[in-house]
Design an enzyme around this catalytic site. Structure first.
Site, mmCIF file in Angstrom:
data_model
loop_
_atom_site.group_PDB
_atom_site.id
_atom_site.type_symbol
_atom_site.label_atom_id
_atom_site.label_comp_id
_atom_site.label_asym_id
_atom_site.label_seq_id
_atom_site.Cartn_x
_atom_site.Cartn_y
_atom_site.Cartn_z
ATOM 1 N N HIS A 137 -29.715 -17.437 12.447
ATOM 2 C CA HIS A 137 -30.387 -18.331 12.991
ATOM 3 C C HIS A 137 -31.273 -17.239 14.374
ATOM 4 O O HIS A 137 -30.604 -17.468 15.412
ATOM 5 C CB HIS A 137 -30.149 -19.697 13.508
ATOM 6 C CG HIS A 137 -30.050 -20.650 12.377
ATOM 7 N ND1 HIS A 137 -28.922 -21.457 12.475
ATOM 8 C CD2 HIS A 137 -30.765 -20.883 11.223
ATOM 9 C CE1 HIS A 137 -28.736 -22.187 11.419
ATOM 10 N NE2 HIS A 137 -29.818 -21.692 10.848
ATOM 11 N N TYR A 320 -25.297 -16.277 16.511
ATOM 12 C CA TYR A 320 -23.949 -16.235 15.961
ATOM 13 C C TYR A 320 -23.718 -17.290 14.902
ATOM 14 O O TYR A 320 -22.596 -17.641 14.642
ATOM 15 C CB TYR A 320 -22.836 -16.487 16.944
ATOM 16 C CG TYR A 320 -23.153 -15.450 18.202
ATOM 17 C CD1 TYR A 320 -22.774 -14.308 18.383
ATOM 18 C CD2 TYR A 320 -23.563 -15.898 19.466
ATOM 19 C CE1 TYR A 320 -22.882 -13.123 19.073
ATOM 20 C CE2 TYR A 320 -23.865 -15.246 20.722
ATOM 21 C CZ TYR A 320 -23.364 -13.788 20.184
ATOM 22 O OH TYR A 320 -23.683 -12.908 21.405
ATOM 23 N N HIS A 321 -24.831 -17.549 14.049
ATOM 24 C CA HIS A 321 -24.637 -18.701 12.976
ATOM 25 C C HIS A 321 -24.546 -17.744 11.608
ATOM 26 O O HIS A 321 -25.492 -17.984 10.935
ATOM 27 C CB HIS A 321 -25.836 -19.753 13.201
ATOM 28 C CG HIS A 321 -25.653 -20.656 14.198
ATOM 29 N ND1 HIS A 321 -26.854 -21.555 14.440
ATOM 30 C CD2 HIS A 321 -24.799 -20.714 15.303
ATOM 31 C CE1 HIS A 321 -26.630 -22.281 15.588
ATOM 32 N NE2 HIS A 321 -25.162 -21.770 15.960
ATOM 33 N N TYR A 322 -23.582 -16.817 11.587
ATOM 34 C CA TYR A 322 -23.674 -16.401 10.490
ATOM 35 C C TYR A 322 -23.291 -16.618 9.196
ATOM 36 O O TYR A 322 -22.154 -17.502 9.029
ATOM 37 C CB TYR A 322 -22.623 -14.796 10.548
ATOM 38 C CG TYR A 322 -22.961 -14.110 11.973
ATOM 39 C CD1 TYR A 322 -24.114 -13.731 12.317
ATOM 40 C CD2 TYR A 322 -21.962 -13.998 12.878
ATOM 41 C CE1 TYR A 322 -24.506 -13.211 13.601
ATOM 42 C CE2 TYR A 322 -22.131 -13.295 14.051
ATOM 43 C CZ TYR A 322 -23.581 -12.668 14.447
ATOM 44 O OH TYR A 322 -23.613 -12.164 15.616
#
Length: 387
Positions: A137, A320-322
């Protein structure tokens, strides 16, 4: 404008909405992590005869029987460098890989599972989808200068205030340290935003692809210099068209893999972000009209496409929404999948993946709850298979 909703997870809620986040905070005002919620000390003690946690270790590879394409266990070593031995944990039934969307594909590639020209040899299973389709994101924000008292920076600038707020939190479970930095989410379908950045008063039938969050803090990364407090309006791209990849930087398992987030590699993402910035500016203008003391601090030069795109490129950052690097899809899908609908890795026995890497395409939500949901579903599948 989006409708204020008390429960943003209500199935009956409109797709364009404004609402408070659900937060994992217990009744004592303390963070309830998945570790504390699912494996409290009392449960760990109860299961200590068959629960073994090895800290300070890194998986080097899966132990695979090449003839049967069957995972027999896991190899691991110390991360501290003083112990160079390779250890082995044998799996009686299955190995569940849950190292996240970056390290899970790295472990597979180190084990010979993945695109045949990108894995550590020998090749154990050619799976072109491993490490592909990396999504995040993307986020950026416009920022305003505000009085210190209207910003969380007040605890940075005043040691007395910081001590007072810490005391309030420890003694009474209240104050600035109780609340998360972000508490409110504005979810919008960008097709319902006109060219001026105003909401088109028509209900959307599509999932939102934008999230705006008011943050009483400096959202820039790296942080820009400032004198007073900062109020940010974060703009998040929730359904990115761009896709990156995770590959091996080397065959050393302790070395980080090569991650290419490929932000903004698809021009469609610029279109959505332009509308998000315009909507954020319209919200800031409305706040001023209602008395908010906001002074422009970090803004695009104008609202032309060129200036908006330049601002996005300058300020874009990870949230950090991998996810999506071992996506759930058929092996022969146009964008090849890695796991089936029971989280089993295609063509490899006794191996499942249970983390956000299996998400087929980035979802319009933060990934904390989906990560727990995937893990719970995996547990149910295992219990069903071995009942």
């Amino acid at each position: 404008m989006p409708v204020l909703i008390l429960d943003i997870n209500d199935p009956k809620a409109p797709l364009n909405l404004c609402g408070k986040f659900d937060c994992t905070i217990d009744l004592d005002g303390r963070r309830s992590s998945t570790f504390n919620a699912f494996l409290p000390q009392s449960l760990a003690e109860k299961r200590k005869s068959h629960l073994h946690i090895c800290v300070g270790a890194a998986v080097t590879a899966l132990d695979i029987d090449l003839g049967q394409s069957l995972v027999k266990g896991v190899r691991y070593q110390s991360v501290h460098g003083t112990d160079v031995n390779i250890y082995h944990a044998r799996a009686r039934r299955e190995v569940i890989l849950c190292a996240g969307a970056i390290t899970t594909p790295q472990i597979l590639l180190l084990s010979g599972i993945g695109p045949k020209d990108k894995v550590k040899q020998p090749l154990k299973k050619d799976l072109p989808g491993v490490g592909e389709n990396l999504q995040d994101h993307l986020g950026m924000g416009i920022m305003y200068s505000v009085p210190n008292g209207d910003s969380l920076h007040v605890v940075q600038k005043s040691r007395f205030r910081a001590i007072m707020e810490l005391f309030r939190y420890i003694a009474f479970g209240e104050g600035l340290f109780l609340a998360p930095v972000t508490q409110l989410s504005i979810l919008v379908d960008s097709t319902r935003i006109d060219d001026s950045g105003n909401i088109i008063p028509q209900e959307s039938l599509a999932l939102h692809d934008l999230e705006l969050m008011p943050i009483h803090f400096n959202y820039s990364d790296p942080p820009i210099a400032f004198d007073n407090g900062i109020f940010s309006l974060k703009v998040g791209l929730m359904r990115p068209a761009s896709r990156g990849s995770v590959t091996l930087a080397s065959e050393n398992p302790l070395e980080r893999p090569a991650c290419d987030l490929a932000f903004l590699s698809d021009p469609a993402d610029y279109v959505v972000m332009r509308k998000g910035i315009k909507l954020a500016k319209r919200i800031g203008e409305k706040m001023r009209e209602r008395g908010a003391n906001l002074k422009d601090l970090y803004m695009p030069e104008s609202e032309s496409d060129e200036d908006l795109d330049a601002f996005v490129r300058k300020t874009a950052r990870t949230t950090y929404h991998y996810g999506c690097t071992c996506r759930m899809a058929p092996e022969n899908d146009p964008r090849p999948g890695v796991v089936d609908d029971e989280l089993r890795v295609h063509g490899v026995l006794n191996l499942r993946i249970a983390d956000c890497s299996i998400i087929p395409d980035m979802i319009s939500a933060h990934l904390q709850a989906p990560a727990a949901m995937i893990a719970e579903k995996c547990a149910d599948l295992i219990k069903t298979d071995y009942a």
